[in-house]
Design a protein around this motif. Structure first.
Motif, short mmCIF file in Angstrom:
data_model
loop_
_atom_site.label_atom_id
_atom_site.label_comp_id
_atom_site.label_asym_id
_atom_site.label_seq_id
_atom_site.Cartn_x
_atom_site.Cartn_y
_atom_site.Cartn_z
N PHE A 1 0.84 -1.20 0.00
CA PHE A 1 0.00 0.00 0.00
C PHE A 1 0.88 1.25 0.00
CE2 PHE A 1 -2.45 3.46 1.75
CZ PHE A 1 -3.72 3.30 1.18
N GLU B 1 9.58 1.32 9.04
CA GLU B 1 9.14 -0.07 9.00
C GLU B 1 9.68 -0.80 10.23
OE1 GLU B 1 7.15 -2.35 7.14
OE2 GLU B 1 7.88 -3.57 8.82
N ASN C 1 4.08 -8.12 3.73
CA ASN C 1 3.88 -9.57 3.62
C ASN C 1 4.30 -10.16 2.28
OD1 ASN C 1 3.08 -9.78 6.17
ND2 ASN C 1 0.92 -10.16 5.76
N ALA D 1 2.51 -17.78 0.75
CA ALA D 1 2.63 -17.80 -0.72
C ALA D 1 1.85 -16.63 -1.32
CB ALA D 1 2.06 -19.11 -1.23
N HIS D 2 2.47 -15.92 -2.25
CA HIS D 2 1.82 -14.79 -2.90
C HIS D 2 1.81 -14.96 -4.42
CE1 HIS D 2 1.90 -12.90 1.01
NE2 HIS D 2 1.11 -11.96 0.51
N ILE D 3 0.62 -15.11 -4.94
CA ILE D 3 0.45 -15.25 -6.39
C ILE D 3 -0.32 -14.04 -6.88
CG2 ILE D 3 -0.58 -16.67 -8.22
CD1 ILE D 3 -0.40 -18.74 -5.46
N ASP E 1 9.70 0.72 15.30
CA ASP E 1 8.26 0.73 15.53
C ASP E 1 7.82 2.18 15.69
OD1 ASP E 1 5.67 0.63 16.53
OD2 ASP E 1 6.02 -1.26 17.58
N TYR E 2 7.00 2.62 14.76
CA TYR E 2 6.55 4.02 14.76
C TYR E 2 5.93 4.40 16.10
CZ TYR E 2 3.69 8.07 13.60
OH TYR E 2 3.10 9.31 13.60
N ARG F 1 -4.28 -3.18 4.50
CA ARG F 1 -5.12 -4.24 5.08
C ARG F 1 -5.25 -4.13 6.59
NH1 ARG F 1 -2.43 -8.83 7.12
NH2 ARG F 1 -0.32 -8.16 7.55
N TYR G 1 -7.31 -7.81 1.81
CA TYR G 1 -7.10 -7.30 0.47
C TYR G 1 -6.14 -8.21 -0.27
CZ TYR G 1 -8.63 -2.34 0.88
OH TYR G 1 -9.32 -1.17 0.97
N MET H 1 -3.41 -8.56 -3.37
CA MET H 1 -2.44 -7.54 -3.77
C MET H 1 -3.01 -6.56 -4.79
SD MET H 1 1.10 -9.67 -4.06
CE MET H 1 0.44 -11.21 -4.69
P1 FDA Z 1 1.39 -5.29 4.79
O1 FDA Z 1 0.99 -6.05 5.98
O2 FDA Z 1 2.04 -6.02 3.69
O3 FDA Z 1 2.35 -4.09 5.24
C1 FDA Z 1 2.19 -3.42 6.46
C2 FDA Z 1 3.57 -3.13 7.04
O4 FDA Z 1 3.45 -2.27 8.16
C3 FDA Z 1 4.28 -4.39 7.55
O5 FDA Z 1 5.53 -4.50 6.92
C4 FDA Z 1 4.41 -4.15 9.05
O6 FDA Z 1 5.60 -4.70 9.59
C5 FDA Z 1 4.43 -2.64 9.10
N1 FDA Z 1 4.01 -2.08 10.40
C6 FDA Z 1 2.90 -2.40 11.11
N2 FDA Z 1 2.85 -1.67 12.24
C7 FDA Z 1 3.95 -0.88 12.25
C8 FDA Z 1 4.47 0.07 13.16
N3 FDA Z 1 3.85 0.37 14.31
N4 FDA Z 1 5.63 0.70 12.87
C9 FDA Z 1 6.30 0.42 11.72
N5 FDA Z 1 5.85 -0.49 10.81
C10 FDA Z 1 4.70 -1.12 11.08
N6 FDA Z 1 -2.65 -11.51 -2.09
C11 FDA Z 1 -2.69 -11.93 -3.39
O7 FDA Z 1 -3.06 -11.16 -4.28
N7 FDA Z 1 -2.29 -13.20 -3.72
C12 FDA Z 1 -1.86 -14.09 -2.78
O8 FDA Z 1 -1.51 -15.22 -3.12
C13 FDA Z 1 -1.83 -13.66 -1.41
N8 FDA Z 1 -1.42 -14.50 -0.43
C14 FDA Z 1 -1.47 -14.10 0.88
C15 FDA Z 1 -1.10 -15.01 1.87
C16 FDA Z 1 -1.18 -14.62 3.22
C17 FDA Z 1 -0.78 -15.58 4.30
C18 FDA Z 1 -1.66 -13.33 3.55
C19 FDA Z 1 -1.82 -12.90 4.99
C20 FDA Z 1 -1.99 -12.42 2.57
C21 FDA Z 1 -1.91 -12.80 1.23
N9 FDA Z 1 -2.21 -11.91 0.21
C22 FDA Z 1 -2.24 -12.34 -1.10
C23 FDA Z 1 -2.55 -10.50 0.52
C24 FDA Z 1 -1.32 -9.54 0.51
O9 FDA Z 1 -0.39 -9.98 1.46
C25 FDA Z 1 -1.79 -8.11 0.83
O10 FDA Z 1 -2.66 -7.65 -0.17
C26 FDA Z 1 -0.66 -7.07 0.93
O11 FDA Z 1 0.50 -7.55 1.49
C27 FDA Z 1 -1.16 -5.89 1.75
O12 FDA Z 1 -0.23 -4.85 1.78
P2 FDA Z 1 -0.27 -3.75 2.94
O13 FDA Z 1 0.75 -2.74 2.60
O14 FDA Z 1 -1.67 -3.30 3.15
O15 FDA Z 1 0.08 -4.54 4.28
#
Ligand code: FDA
Length: 367
Positions: free
Chosen positions: A14, A33, A41, A57-59, A213-214, A341, A348, A350
């Motif tokens: 995002f 981060e 993720n 796994a991410h597809i 950690d923010y 998410r 969500y 990807m």
């Molecule tokens: P994301 O969680 O990736 O990023 C948030 C970041 O914020 C993290 O790096 C976290 O460490 C950081 N953070 C949190 N709090 C913080 C703080 N206080 N200070 C500093 N940093 C902080 N989608 C798809 O299209 N195909 C697929 O196959 C899959 N497979 C899949 C498997 C699994 C197990 C999951 C859980 C999810 C999927 N997805 C997926 C979804 C995909 O992972 C998702 O759409 C994106 O990673 C979301 O991106 P975000 O940036 O929203 O969150």
């Protein structure tokens, strides 16, 4: 001290899109981060030349042309098509349920034969199905339910299917054609150079603060930017003042094996109740890898507790109501905006997170 247009909390997909769109308009960003790498993720770890999907796994798959253009302008994608295999006590079946599955299960050839068997097995449940078992059997019959749905679902939820609400399964897609492609979207694949390269390009030009950690340095960091885009969990931002939002979590067990090809497919679902994990991923097959060794990951469902990774939001009535309370609070913020998410407490894929971030940059940040 350097001042930024945006402080991006969380280095996932995002904020990657926000960073890129902001950069195009000459805006400056600092990414904060808490992990030791960017990517959220979708981050991959290189093990002996194999890109291991560290957080599941991410597809990539999408039906959105704008999103497909966006990602393919940043990374070349391979032609991986997800065709998972179910393993029920050593018997293997193609997924999603299609003519290959039915042919193997019943030794039949034609769609009419499969339809007849499924119809004959759908037990007529009096009135509305009262639990998940009744619901599943009324949709696909007993054989598919017993071998391919029951054990997997019970492991995922940690409960007997008879004790789970029917509403968890609204429909079960059944294909009466020979087609193992799991997704219906027209576009699918894995970035040829891996997701990390895609992330690198999205965040190109940003200053980055890792392992931070923010929330532990909130005042200091907030003062460094005009706006904060927060993609962590919304309840943690507010110190859980209304209580904790629930998640489902997973535990991953990665293993490097001294063999070239372990299971012959990237994704194998274990659909019996006895095998403790739900899936086994063999990462090299996402990239048609030819390495001498291989890495497999077992996925174990886990109840989420404090300190664990929050993977899937539990969007039931109770948690959605709780989330609404946090969202009300967030609407009063002048400097901090929530996305992604965790910020939106929403599952969500990807492509959907990219779509949402593009909309956010246009409509909310006016970029
Ligand atoms: P994301 O969680 O990736 O990023 C948030 C970041 O914020 C993290 O790096 C976290 O460490 C950081 N953070 C949190 N709090 C913080 C703080 N206080 N200070 C500093 N940093 C902080 N989608 C798809 O299209 N195909 C697929 O196959 C899959 N497979 C899949 C498997 C699994 C197990 C999951 C859980 C999810 C999927 N997805 C997926 C979804 C995909 O992972 C998702 O759409 C994106 O990673 C979301 O991106 P975000 O940036 O929203 O969150």
């Amino acid at each position: 001290m350097k001042h930024y247009d945006y402080i991006l909390v969380g280095g996932g997909l995002f904020n990657g899109v926000v960073a890129r769109e902001a950069g195009k308009q000459g805006k400056t960003c600092l990414v904060v981060e808490k992990r030791d790498a960017l990517g959220g993720n979708i981050m991959c770890r290189d093990v002996e030349g194999i890109l291991v999907h560290e957080y599941g796994a991410h597809i990539f798959h999408t039906g959105n042309e704008e999103v497909w253009q966006y990602v393919t302008s940043l990374a070349e994608f391979n032609h991986y098509i997800n065709c998972p295999v179910a393993n029920y006590h050593g018997e293997t079946y193609n997924l999603p349920f299609n003519m290959n599955t039915f042919s193997k299960m019943w030794g039949i050839t034609f769609p009419a034969e499969a339809k007849e068997i499924i119809e004959s097995q759908k037990q007529k449940v009096e009135g509305e199905p009262s639990n998940l078992e009744e619901q599943a059997v009324s949709l696909v019959g007993t054989d598919i339910y017993e071998k391919l749905i029951k054990g997997y679902t019970e492991k995922q939820w940690g409960r007997d299917c008879k004790d789970l609400p029917a509403s968890i399964i609204k429909r079960i897609p059944v294909r009466y054609i020979y087609d193992n492609n799991y997704f219906n979207d027209p576009h699918q694949g894995i970035p040829k150079e891996g997701y990390n390269k895609l992330i690198e390009r999205l965040y190109d030009g940003c200053d980055v603060m890792l392992s931070t950690d923010y929330l532990e340095k909130r005042e200091e960091l907030e003062a460094m930017g005009d706006k904060v885009i927060y993609t962590g969990t919304i309840d943690s931002y507010y110190g859980y003042c209304f209580g904790k939002l629930a998640y489902r979590s997973l535990r991953f067990e990665h293993e490097l094996l001294e063999e070239e090809n372990h299971q012959g497919v990237a994704v194998m679902n274990y659909t019996d109740r006895e095998t403790p994990y739900t899936r086994k991923i063999e990462h090299k097959h996402f990239a048609f890898g030819k390495q001498e060794k291989t890495v497999v990951t077992k996925e174990y469902p886990a109840e989420w507790e404090d300190g664990m990774e929050p993977y899937y939001p539990v969007n039931d009535e109770k948690n959605n109501r709780l989330f609404e309370k946090y969202r009300e609070l967030s609407r009063k913020e002048e400097k901090v905006l929530f996305g992604g998410r965790l910020g939106e407490y929403k599952y969500y894929d990807m492509d959907k997170v990219i779509e949402s971030a593009l909309r956010f940059t246009k409509d909310t940040l006016n970029l």
